[in-house]
Design an enzyme around this catalytic site. Sequence first.
Site, mmCIF file in Angstrom:
data_model
loop_
_atom_site.group_PDB
_atom_site.id
_atom_site.type_symbol
_atom_site.label_atom_id
_atom_site.label_comp_id
_atom_site.label_asym_id
_atom_site.label_seq_id
_atom_site.Cartn_x
_atom_site.Cartn_y
_atom_site.Cartn_z
ATOM 1 N N HIS A 191 0.839 -1.204 0.000
ATOM 2 C CA HIS A 191 0.000 0.000 0.000
ATOM 3 C C HIS A 191 0.873 1.253 0.000
ATOM 4 C CE1 HIS A 191 -3.175 -2.562 2.189
ATOM 5 N NE2 HIS A 191 -3.639 -2.346 0.972
ATOM 6 N N LYS A 220 -15.284 -8.668 3.674
ATOM 7 C CA LYS A 220 -14.095 -8.912 4.488
ATOM 8 C C LYS A 220 -14.430 -8.695 5.956
ATOM 9 C CE LYS A 220 -10.889 -7.213 0.941
ATOM 10 N NZ LYS A 220 -9.827 -6.253 0.641
ATOM 11 N N ARG A 271 -1.200 -6.269 -8.313
ATOM 12 C CA ARG A 271 -0.136 -7.202 -7.953
ATOM 13 C C ARG A 271 0.089 -8.222 -9.046
ATOM 14 N NH1 ARG A 271 -2.991 -7.604 -2.502
ATOM 15 N NH2 ARG A 271 -4.186 -9.034 -3.756
ATOM 16 N N SER A 314 -3.082 -7.782 2.562
ATOM 17 C CA SER A 314 -3.469 -7.601 3.966
ATOM 18 C C SER A 314 -4.057 -8.871 4.566
ATOM 19 C CB SER A 314 -4.489 -6.466 4.101
ATOM 20 O OG SER A 314 -3.904 -5.226 3.813
#
Length: 168
Positions: A19, A43, A93, A131
Site C-alpha cells: 500500500h 471482508k 499485484r 493484507s
Amino acid sequence: MSIRTGVYPGTFDPVTLGHMDIIRRGAKLVDRLVIGVTTNPSKSPMFTVQERMEMVQREVAGVEGEIHVVGFDSLLMDFAEREGAGMIVRGLRGGGDFEYEFQMVGMNQQLNSRIETVFLMADVALQPIASRWVKEIAMYGGDIHKFVTEPVNRDVVARVNLIGRKGS
C-alpha cells in the site's frame, strides 16, 4: 489552475508496504491524494475504520505531497465525486487483481465516466503482499515484519494477542 485530485481507496486492514509503495507513487501523479479508508462487506476487518485511518495517517506522515486520509461508507464513485477527484488510483499485484479491477472499472465508468482509473503495478518485491495474508500469518504466530512497517507490526501483534492466536 485546477488541483488534480486522486483517490486511493481500500480497507488498509492493515496498511502494508505494498500500500505504501502505491501511496508514494500515486502522490507524485496528483496535487492532492485522498486515501479513502472503507470497509468491504465481504471482508472481516481486524481493525475499526477509525483505527485504520489513524494507522494510515501515521504511516503517510513522512510521504511527500498533499495527502488526506478520509473514511467513507458509500459507492466509490460518489466518494470520489465528493472529494473532487478526477482519478482513482489502484494498485495491481498480478493477473488475478487485473481481472477483478477490470470488471470494477467497467462498472465505475457506467456510474461516472468523468473519473478515470489509473493502475500502478506494485513493486516486484512487494507483489505477493496482501493484507488478508498478513493477518492470517500473524494469527498463526508468523513473522510479518517483511510485509509491514514496525509500528504496524506492533499494532497487528497487539491485536492478535488481544483476540487470541489460532492454533494455540
